[in-house]
Design a protein around this motif. Structure first.
Motif, short mmCIF file in Angstrom:
data_model
loop_
_atom_site.label_atom_id
_atom_site.label_comp_id
_atom_site.label_asym_id
_atom_site.label_seq_id
_atom_site.Cartn_x
_atom_site.Cartn_y
_atom_site.Cartn_z
N ILE A 16 48.96 37.66 56.40
CA ILE A 16 49.62 37.33 55.13
C ILE A 16 49.07 38.26 54.05
CG2 ILE A 16 47.94 35.45 54.77
CD1 ILE A 16 50.11 34.00 53.16
N ASP A 17 49.98 38.87 53.31
CA ASP A 17 49.60 39.79 52.23
C ASP A 17 49.90 39.13 50.89
OD1 ASP A 17 49.03 41.58 54.23
OD2 ASP A 17 50.84 42.78 53.96
N VAL A 18 48.88 39.07 50.04
CA VAL A 18 49.04 38.45 48.73
C VAL A 18 48.63 39.44 47.64
CG1 VAL A 18 48.74 36.08 49.52
CG2 VAL A 18 46.73 37.41 48.90
N PHE A 19 49.33 39.38 46.52
CA PHE A 19 48.99 40.19 45.36
C PHE A 19 48.20 39.32 44.38
CE2 PHE A 19 52.94 41.77 47.12
CZ PHE A 19 52.69 43.12 47.25
N TYR A 20 47.25 39.93 43.69
CA TYR A 20 46.49 39.15 42.72
C TYR A 20 46.56 39.79 41.33
CZ TYR A 20 42.63 42.56 43.02
OH TYR A 20 41.87 43.70 42.98
N GLU A 21 46.48 38.92 40.34
CA GLU A 21 46.33 39.31 38.94
C GLU A 21 45.04 38.67 38.43
OE1 GLU A 21 47.93 41.26 36.80
OE2 GLU A 21 49.52 41.89 38.19
N ALA A 22 44.22 39.44 37.74
CA ALA A 22 42.96 38.95 37.17
C ALA A 22 43.14 38.84 35.66
CB ALA A 22 41.81 39.89 37.52
N LEU A 23 43.03 37.62 35.13
CA LEU A 23 43.29 37.35 33.72
C LEU A 23 42.03 36.80 33.06
CD1 LEU A 23 46.67 35.49 34.36
CD2 LEU A 23 46.38 37.92 33.81
N GLU A 24 41.56 37.45 32.01
CA GLU A 24 40.37 36.97 31.31
C GLU A 24 40.67 35.63 30.63
OE1 GLU A 24 37.33 38.36 31.47
OE2 GLU A 24 38.28 39.72 32.92
N VAL A 25 39.74 34.69 30.76
CA VAL A 25 39.91 33.37 30.14
C VAL A 25 39.50 33.47 28.67
CG1 VAL A 25 39.18 30.96 30.16
CG2 VAL A 25 39.54 32.18 32.32
N THR A 26 40.43 33.22 27.79
CA THR A 26 40.16 33.31 26.36
C THR A 26 39.17 32.23 25.93
OG1 THR A 26 42.40 34.12 25.98
CG2 THR A 26 41.22 33.29 24.07
N GLY A 27 38.19 32.63 25.12
CA GLY A 27 37.23 31.67 24.59
C GLY A 27 36.06 31.36 25.51
N GLU A 28 36.03 31.99 26.67
CA GLU A 28 34.91 31.78 27.61
C GLU A 28 34.34 33.13 28.01
OE1 GLU A 28 33.74 28.90 28.30
OE2 GLU A 28 35.37 27.58 27.63
N GLU A 29 33.02 33.24 27.99
CA GLU A 29 32.39 34.50 28.37
C GLU A 29 32.36 34.65 29.88
OE1 GLU A 29 28.20 36.99 27.88
OE2 GLU A 29 28.33 34.91 27.20
N ALA A 30 32.82 35.79 30.35
CA ALA A 30 32.71 36.16 31.77
C ALA A 30 33.35 35.13 32.69
CB ALA A 30 31.24 36.38 32.15
N GLN A 31 34.55 34.69 32.35
CA GLN A 31 35.35 33.87 33.25
C GLN A 31 36.70 34.54 33.43
OE1 GLN A 31 35.60 29.64 32.52
NE2 GLN A 31 33.40 29.44 32.14
N THR A 32 37.10 34.70 34.70
CA THR A 32 38.34 35.39 35.02
C THR A 32 39.18 34.51 35.93
OG1 THR A 32 37.19 37.52 34.91
CG2 THR A 32 39.34 37.49 35.99
N LEU A 33 40.45 34.34 35.57
CA LEU A 33 41.39 33.57 36.38
C LEU A 33 42.11 34.52 37.34
CD1 LEU A 33 43.17 31.06 37.07
CD2 LEU A 33 44.61 31.72 35.12
N PHE A 34 42.01 34.24 38.63
CA PHE A 34 42.72 35.01 39.64
C PHE A 34 43.89 34.17 40.16
CE2 PHE A 34 38.74 37.21 39.54
CZ PHE A 34 39.02 38.52 39.92
N VAL A 35 45.09 34.75 40.12
CA VAL A 35 46.28 34.08 40.63
C VAL A 35 46.91 34.97 41.70
CG1 VAL A 35 48.50 33.04 40.06
CG2 VAL A 35 46.65 32.99 38.39
N TYR A 36 47.21 34.38 42.87
CA TYR A 36 47.80 35.12 43.98
C TYR A 36 49.29 34.82 44.07
CZ TYR A 36 43.12 36.09 45.92
OH TYR A 36 41.83 36.52 46.12
N SER A 37 50.07 35.84 44.49
CA SER A 37 51.49 35.68 44.70
C SER A 37 51.90 36.54 45.89
CB SER A 37 52.27 36.07 43.45
OG SER A 37 52.08 37.45 43.16
N THR A 38 53.16 36.39 46.30
CA THR A 38 53.69 37.18 47.42
C THR A 38 55.03 37.78 47.01
OG1 THR A 38 54.67 35.15 48.31
CG2 THR A 38 52.56 35.83 49.23
N ASP A 39 55.50 38.74 47.78
CA ASP A 39 56.82 39.32 47.54
C ASP A 39 57.90 38.29 47.83
OD1 ASP A 39 56.52 41.91 46.58
OD2 ASP A 39 56.17 42.75 48.59
#
Length: 256
Positions: free
Chosen positions: A206-229
């Motif tokens: 299974i191949d998934v794409f990810y986006e890394a989004l910085e969490v506003t208002g929090e130091e050094a927290q990143t939200l990773f969300v996976y999706s597929t074609d």
């Protein structure tokens, strides 16, 4: 830059060879940002490596102080609720040191159930390096894990006095020859988006794409969300896993 002599680097950066030598040897601890940017240009560093160079220089120049007791990062309740709404998309929040701070059920099934692990083991790099489950899960295991080491190296430049990071590096250095080799490369990596190729025991490749989004208002927290074609075989397989999370308690696919 490979192949350049010390005096050539100094000339390209517009500084004396003696000054550059003192910088290399740590005898000059407060170079200006102008000098640092000139060195970065001379060495043909990209933007990320340049920022890492400046982070390191600032850490060396900072006055020595008593180290604070490391604080535990926490995810605010609204983010936990947000993760739970991503029923069709694996999602998790990564903190400092590649710690996994929170994840939804689908991410736990796709990767491994970090929230169920002891606090010390809720670390993406520790799992990826030391757990056989991770070696079997990532198709491009070496590429993925060496990139994680580069992310940890970037974190080390930003937080050079972090005792928990030092403990993690020490532990992984003792337990993994591959980590020692990758850590010695001094490569830095900032993960923003990309693809993960996985071999899942329940659904296969299974191949998934990810986006890394910085969490506003929090130091050094990143939200990773996976999706597929859309319309892909991977999308169908991810839907199978999503259905499984709705019909049964989440547990690691290997039975851990």
């Amino acid at each position: 830059m490979p192949g350049l002599r010390r005096e050539e680097v100094a000339a390209l950066a517009g500084v004396s060879c003696d000054y550059y030598t003192r910088l290399e040897q740590g005898r000059h601890k407060r170079p200006s940002e102008t000098v640092l940017y000139a060195l970065a240009e001379a060495l043909q560093l990209d933007d990320l490596a340049t920022r890492h160079l400046i982070d390191l220089a600032r850490a060396i120049a900072a006055p020595q102080r008593r180290l604070p007791k490391p604080s535990v990062q926490r995810v605010r309740p609204s983010l936990h609720r947000l993760l739970d709404t991503f029923t069709e998309h694996p999602a998790f929040i990564r903190g400092r040191r590649t710690d996994v701070l929170a994840m939804n059920k689908l991410a736990a099934l796709l990767l491994t159930d970090f929230p169920a692990k002891p606090a010390r083991d809720r670390n993406l790099l520790r799992w990826a390096l030391l757990d056989e489950e991770a070696r079997q899960r990532y198709v491009d295991w070496e590429k993925v894990v060496s990139s994680m080491v580069g992310t940890l190296r970037l974190d080390a430049g930003r937080h050079p006095d972090d005792p928990l990071l030092a403990q993690l590096v020490g532990d992984l250095s003792v337990r993994s020859e591959q980590f020692r080799r990758w850590w010695a490369d001094h490569r830095v990596v900032e993960r923003r988006d990309g693809i993960k190729r996985l071999d899942h025991p329940l659904v296969g490749r299974i191949d998934v794409f990810y986006e890394a989004l910085e969490v506003t208002g929090e130091e050094a927290q990143t939200l990773f969300v996976y999706s597929t074609d859309p319309g892909s075989e991977s999308e169908s397989k991810l839907r199978v896993l999503a259905d499984r999370t709705r019909s049964a308690p989440v547990e690691s696919a290997s039975g851990h």
